[in-house]
Design a protein around this motif. Structure first.
Motif, short mmCIF file in Angstrom:
data_model
loop_
_atom_site.label_atom_id
_atom_site.label_comp_id
_atom_site.label_asym_id
_atom_site.label_seq_id
_atom_site.Cartn_x
_atom_site.Cartn_y
_atom_site.Cartn_z
N ASN A 56 142.65 -29.89 19.21
CA ASN A 56 144.11 -30.05 19.15
C ASN A 56 144.66 -29.16 18.04
N HIS A 57 145.96 -29.16 17.91
CA HIS A 57 146.62 -28.28 16.92
C HIS A 57 146.53 -28.82 15.50
N PHE A 58 146.22 -30.11 15.34
CA PHE A 58 146.31 -30.76 14.03
C PHE A 58 144.97 -30.81 13.31
N HIS A 59 144.91 -30.31 12.14
CA HIS A 59 143.84 -30.54 11.16
C HIS A 59 144.16 -29.71 9.93
N PRO A 60 144.77 -30.33 8.92
CA PRO A 60 145.16 -29.58 7.74
C PRO A 60 143.99 -28.89 7.03
N GLY A 61 142.76 -29.36 7.27
CA GLY A 61 141.59 -28.77 6.64
C GLY A 61 141.06 -27.54 7.36
N GLY A 62 141.75 -27.12 8.39
CA GLY A 62 141.32 -25.93 9.13
C GLY A 62 140.42 -26.26 10.29
N LYS A 63 140.11 -25.23 11.02
CA LYS A 63 139.25 -25.37 12.20
C LYS A 63 137.85 -24.88 11.83
N HIS A 64 136.90 -25.78 11.87
CA HIS A 64 135.54 -25.46 11.46
C HIS A 64 134.70 -24.89 12.59
N TRP A 65 135.04 -25.21 13.83
CA TRP A 65 134.25 -24.77 14.97
C TRP A 65 135.14 -24.07 15.98
N ASP A 66 134.69 -22.90 16.44
CA ASP A 66 135.50 -22.15 17.40
C ASP A 66 135.02 -22.34 18.83
N SER A 67 133.96 -23.13 19.01
CA SER A 67 133.41 -23.34 20.35
C SER A 67 132.69 -24.68 20.41
N LYS A 68 132.67 -25.27 21.59
CA LYS A 68 131.89 -26.49 21.80
C LYS A 68 130.40 -26.17 21.88
N ASP B 94 137.90 -42.59 25.76
CA ASP B 94 137.91 -41.17 26.14
C ASP B 94 137.24 -40.39 25.02
N VAL B 95 135.91 -40.38 25.03
CA VAL B 95 135.15 -39.81 23.92
C VAL B 95 135.55 -38.36 23.65
N GLY B 96 135.81 -37.60 24.70
CA GLY B 96 136.19 -36.20 24.54
C GLY B 96 137.47 -36.00 23.76
N ALA B 97 138.30 -37.02 23.68
CA ALA B 97 139.57 -36.95 22.95
C ALA B 97 139.45 -37.53 21.54
N SER B 98 138.26 -37.82 21.10
CA SER B 98 138.05 -38.42 19.78
C SER B 98 138.50 -37.48 18.66
N PRO B 99 139.22 -38.01 17.68
CA PRO B 99 139.63 -37.17 16.54
C PRO B 99 138.46 -36.43 15.89
N LEU B 100 137.30 -37.07 15.79
CA LEU B 100 136.14 -36.40 15.19
C LEU B 100 135.78 -35.13 15.94
N LEU B 101 136.00 -35.11 17.24
CA LEU B 101 135.61 -33.96 18.07
C LEU B 101 136.71 -32.92 18.23
N VAL B 102 137.97 -33.32 18.13
CA VAL B 102 139.04 -32.36 18.43
C VAL B 102 139.80 -31.83 17.23
N TYR B 103 139.82 -32.55 16.12
CA TYR B 103 140.65 -32.10 15.01
C TYR B 103 140.17 -30.80 14.39
N ALA B 104 138.86 -30.64 14.17
CA ALA B 104 138.35 -29.44 13.50
C ALA B 104 137.83 -28.39 14.49
N LEU B 105 138.11 -28.59 15.77
CA LEU B 105 137.73 -27.64 16.83
C LEU B 105 138.94 -26.77 17.16
N GLU B 106 138.70 -25.46 17.28
CA GLU B 106 139.78 -24.53 17.63
C GLU B 106 140.49 -25.00 18.90
N GLN B 107 141.79 -24.87 18.91
CA GLN B 107 142.60 -25.30 20.04
C GLN B 107 142.18 -24.58 21.33
N LYS B 108 141.87 -23.30 21.24
CA LYS B 108 141.47 -22.54 22.44
C LYS B 108 140.15 -23.04 23.01
N ALA B 109 139.38 -23.79 22.23
CA ALA B 109 138.10 -24.34 22.68
C ALA B 109 138.22 -25.80 23.13
N GLY B 110 139.43 -26.33 23.11
CA GLY B 110 139.65 -27.71 23.54
C GLY B 110 140.05 -28.65 22.42
#
Length: 137
Positions: A103-115, A85-101
């Motif tokens: 997940n809630h977890f990434h201690p380093g912050g959210k680097h991208w607010d949109s896909k 399930d490539v869309g669920a890959s940690p590389l793609l979801v950890y640093a992406l804002e939750q509102k953009a798809g």
């Protein structure tokens, strides 16, 4: 008969999984991992020490990785891709804002607010099997 169908389905799944390209990773993904972002640490800052997703430390006095280090980074980053399930890959979801798809977890912050973010799209293209253009090596 059911076993044969299951074996065929498994083989089709394996064939359908993307093959991740080292050259695309080296030339397009790695620079993202080193990029400085206002208000955030570089991915490299945290992921070269103390985290399960571990990038190679840069050699003293250089600004990027050599080929051997890049291969090790590639191997580590492939492990951040969920091939089922490539869309669920940690590389793609950890640093992406939750509102953009993301997940809630990434201690380093959210680097991208949109896909739609150019860097996120490069990561997504690689995770989905995008190859480096001919002559980019």
């Amino acid at each position: 008969m059911r076993l044969v169908a299951l074996m065929i389905a498994s083989a089709v799944t394996i064939v359908a999984q993307p093959s991740l390209d080292f050259e695309f990773f080296k030339t397009r993904v790695q620079p993202i991992l080193l990029a400085k972002r206002e208000g955030h640490a570089r991915c490299y800052a945290c992921h070269s020490i103390g985290t399960p997703y571990r990038l190679q430390r840069l050699s003293p006095g250089v600004a990027t990785w050599n080929d051997e280090q890049s291969r090790k980074n590639f191997e580590a980053t492939v492990n951040m891709i969920n091939l089922r399930d490539v869309g669920a890959s940690p590389l793609l979801v950890y640093a992406l804002e939750q509102k953009a798809g993301g997940n809630h977890f990434h201690p380093g912050g959210k680097h991208w607010d949109s896909k739609k973010d150019a860097e996120w799209r490069i990561l997504d293209e690689w995770a989905h099997g995008q190859k480096a253009a001919a002559g980019s090596k």
